[in-house]
Design a protein around this motif. Sequence first.
Motif, PDB file in Angstrom:
ATOM      1  N   LYS A   1      14.053 -44.505   8.315  1.00 54.76           N
ATOM      2  CA  LYS A   1      14.672 -43.236   7.886  1.00 54.76           C
ATOM      3  C   LYS A   1      16.163 -43.162   8.169  1.00 54.76           C
ATOM      4  CE  LYS A   1      10.986 -39.820   8.550  1.00 54.76           C
ATOM      5  NZ  LYS A   1      10.556 -38.765   9.502  1.00 54.76           N
ATOM      6  N   TRP A   2      16.611 -43.906   9.187  1.00 52.60           N
ATOM      7  CA  TRP A   2      17.978 -43.689   9.686  1.00 52.60           C
ATOM      8  C   TRP A   2      18.933 -44.837   9.409  1.00 52.60           C
ATOM      9  CZ3 TRP A   2      17.468 -38.837  10.308  1.00 52.60           C
ATOM     10  CH2 TRP A   2      16.292 -38.309  10.849  1.00 52.60           C
ATOM     11  N   VAL A   3      18.445 -45.875   8.747  1.00 56.27           N
ATOM     12  CA  VAL A   3      19.295 -47.053   8.512  1.00 56.27           C
ATOM     13  C   VAL A   3      20.591 -46.677   7.784  1.00 56.27           C
ATOM     14  CG1 VAL A   3      19.458 -49.265   7.301  1.00 56.27           C
ATOM     15  CG2 VAL A   3      17.357 -48.679   8.511  1.00 56.27           C
ATOM     16  N   ASP A   4      20.464 -45.963   6.669  1.00 55.93           N
ATOM     17  CA  ASP A   4      21.660 -45.619   5.873  1.00 55.93           C
ATOM     18  C   ASP A   4      22.675 -44.846   6.702  1.00 55.93           C
ATOM     19  OD1 ASP A   4      20.556 -46.809   3.655  1.00 55.93           O
ATOM     20  OD2 ASP A   4      19.754 -44.954   2.824  1.00 55.93           O
ATOM     21  N   ASP A   5      22.179 -43.902   7.488  1.00 54.76           N
ATOM     22  CA  ASP A   5      23.085 -43.072   8.298  1.00 54.76           C
ATOM     23  C   ASP A   5      23.861 -43.918   9.317  1.00 54.76           C
ATOM     24  OD1 ASP A   5      22.073 -40.955   6.936  1.00 54.76           O
ATOM     25  OD2 ASP A   5      21.060 -40.003   8.628  1.00 54.76           O
ATOM     26  N   PHE A   6      23.178 -44.870   9.933  1.00 52.85           N
ATOM     27  CA  PHE A   6      23.850 -45.687  10.954  1.00 52.85           C
ATOM     28  C   PHE A   6      24.823 -46.678  10.315  1.00 52.85           C
ATOM     29  CE2 PHE A   6      20.952 -43.701  13.778  1.00 52.85           C
ATOM     30  CZ  PHE A   6      21.583 -43.748  15.012  1.00 52.85           C
ATOM     31  N   VAL A   7      24.450 -47.198   9.153  1.00 49.61           N
ATOM     32  CA  VAL A   7      25.364 -48.092   8.439  1.00 49.61           C
ATOM     33  C   VAL A   7      26.621 -47.303   8.076  1.00 49.61           C
ATOM     34  CG1 VAL A   7      25.693 -49.377   6.283  1.00 49.61           C
ATOM     35  CG2 VAL A   7      23.568 -49.663   7.598  1.00 49.61           C
ATOM     36  N   GLU A   8      26.415 -46.119   7.538  1.00 52.08           N
ATOM     37  CA  GLU A   8      27.535 -45.266   7.129  1.00 52.08           C
ATOM     38  C   GLU A   8      28.384 -44.849   8.337  1.00 52.08           C
ATOM     39  OE1 GLU A   8      29.699 -41.974   5.484  1.00 52.08           O
ATOM     40  OE2 GLU A   8      27.922 -41.397   6.632  1.00 52.08           O
ATOM     41  N   ALA A   9      27.725 -44.674   9.462  1.00 51.32           N
ATOM     42  CA  ALA A   9      28.429 -44.262  10.686  1.00 51.32           C
ATOM     43  C   ALA A   9      29.324 -45.360  11.247  1.00 51.32           C
ATOM     44  CB  ALA A   9      27.409 -43.834  11.742  1.00 51.32           C
ATOM     45  N   GLY A  10      29.062 -46.617  10.838  1.00 51.83           N
ATOM     46  CA  GLY A  10      29.902 -47.719  11.303  1.00 51.83           C
ATOM     47  C   GLY A  10      29.352 -48.466  12.504  1.00 51.83           C
ATOM     48  N   ALA A  11      28.040 -48.375  12.725  1.00 50.63           N
ATOM     49  CA  ALA A  11      27.428 -49.167  13.802  1.00 50.63           C
ATOM     50  C   ALA A  11      27.616 -50.649  13.498  1.00 50.63           C
ATOM     51  CB  ALA A  11      25.936 -48.850  13.893  1.00 50.63           C
ATOM     52  N   ASP A  12      27.795 -51.466  14.545  1.00 49.71           N
ATOM     53  CA  ASP A  12      27.926 -52.914  14.326  1.00 49.71           C
ATOM     54  C   ASP A  12      26.574 -53.597  14.302  1.00 49.71           C
ATOM     55  OD1 ASP A  12      30.913 -53.531  14.376  1.00 49.71           O
ATOM     56  OD2 ASP A  12      30.653 -52.153  16.044  1.00 49.71           O
ATOM     57  N   SER A  13      25.620 -53.030  15.024  1.00 52.07           N
ATOM     58  CA  SER A  13      24.280 -53.615  15.046  1.00 52.07           C
ATOM     59  C   SER A  13      23.252 -52.498  15.197  1.00 52.07           C
ATOM     60  CB  SER A  13      24.204 -54.617  16.206  1.00 52.07           C
ATOM     61  OG  SER A  13      22.879 -54.989  16.450  1.00 52.07           O
ATOM     62  N   TYR A  14      22.137 -52.690  14.486  1.00 53.78           N
ATOM     63  CA  TYR A  14      21.074 -51.681  14.462  1.00 53.78           C
ATOM     64  C   TYR A  14      19.803 -52.368  14.937  1.00 53.78           C
ATOM     65  CZ  TYR A  14      18.135 -47.998  12.268  1.00 53.78           C
ATOM     66  OH  TYR A  14      17.247 -46.970  12.012  1.00 53.78           O
ATOM     67  N   CYS A  15      19.367 -52.041  16.147  1.00 53.79           N
ATOM     68  CA  CYS A  15      18.177 -52.667  16.737  1.00 53.79           C
ATOM     69  C   CYS A  15      17.044 -51.654  16.740  1.00 53.79           C
ATOM     70  CB  CYS A  15      18.494 -53.111  18.169  1.00 53.79           C
ATOM     71  SG  CYS A  15      17.099 -53.892  18.994  1.00 53.79           S
ATOM     72  N   PHE A  16      15.986 -51.969  15.996  1.00 55.55           N
ATOM     73  CA  PHE A  16      14.850 -51.037  15.955  1.00 55.55           C
ATOM     74  C   PHE A  16      13.649 -51.659  16.647  1.00 55.55           C
ATOM     75  CE2 PHE A  16      14.637 -53.696  12.201  1.00 55.55           C
ATOM     76  CZ  PHE A  16      13.296 -54.001  12.078  1.00 55.55           C
ATOM     77  N   HIS A  17      12.660 -50.830  16.930  1.00 53.43           N
ATOM     78  CA  HIS A  17      11.462 -51.334  17.619  1.00 53.43           C
ATOM     79  C   HIS A  17      10.399 -51.785  16.625  1.00 53.43           C
ATOM     80  CE1 HIS A  17      11.626 -51.113  22.015  1.00 53.43           C
ATOM     81  NE2 HIS A  17      12.720 -50.412  21.752  1.00 53.43           N
ATOM     82  N   PHE A  18       9.879 -52.966  16.883  1.00 51.25           N
ATOM     83  CA  PHE A  18       8.799 -53.533  16.072  1.00 51.25           C
ATOM     84  C   PHE A  18       7.628 -52.550  15.988  1.00 51.25           C
ATOM     85  CE2 PHE A  18       4.853 -55.918  15.717  1.00 51.25           C
ATOM     86  CZ  PHE A  18       5.109 -56.742  14.626  1.00 51.25           C
TER      87      PHE A  18
END
Length: 219
Positions: A74-91
Amino acid sequence: MKAIIAPSLLSGDFAILAEECNRMLDLGADYLHMDVMDGHFVDNLTLGAPIIKSLRKHTKGFLDCHLMVSEPEKWVDDFVEAGADSYCFHFEATKDPESIIRKLNKTKTGAAISIKPKTNVEVLKPILDNKELKLNHILIMTVEPGFGGQKFMQDMMPKVKYLRENYPELNIQVDGGLDEGNVKVAAESGANIIVAGSSIFKSDDPKRTISLMRQAVNN
Ligand code: DX5
Ligand code: ZN
């Protein structure tokens, strides 16, 4: 593997987050570890993409976002747009980890996956063996996610060893209870990205703590 020291801002002062981030960079930090919690996947609530977006304007540091949230897709687009360098999610938090990685791989934001202490490391094998999927790192939790200041679980080290033996080029991150003492066992097991909250922020000499952690990985 290159040593990467990642102070967890969860132990910092959220009211002056940008200053805390830049202070950590001045002290020698490589990554700024941002713990995102939704009060559902874990029993704690912290921050989301709007804060990362604001922070982005005030620091050049590598924003390593650790998403402890249900349905991270749900939040991938928001974090990409926010300028995060890395997005680590839980399996454990999603039904389709591969599609999240594919989506991130089309952007400049790095993808990473974490597993909780009770999750078997071998669940990651199909993802790691799939050459089409690019990962910045794998995060092996060394505490139950949710809170800083917990005790390091040394019994997670076989997971780190398994990954290092099978994937020599992989960045392996450990998070939870790391300090100047136990960082050695984590590094010997094969971890090269060290997250540390309490032990850096409560240190009398955080610069020294960061440098000792780096030495442990480099030795
Ligand atoms: C816990 C978080 C950690 C936490 C680590 O769920 O993922 O990043 O801030 O804090 P310490 O180093 O104090 O265990
Ligand atoms: Zn974390």
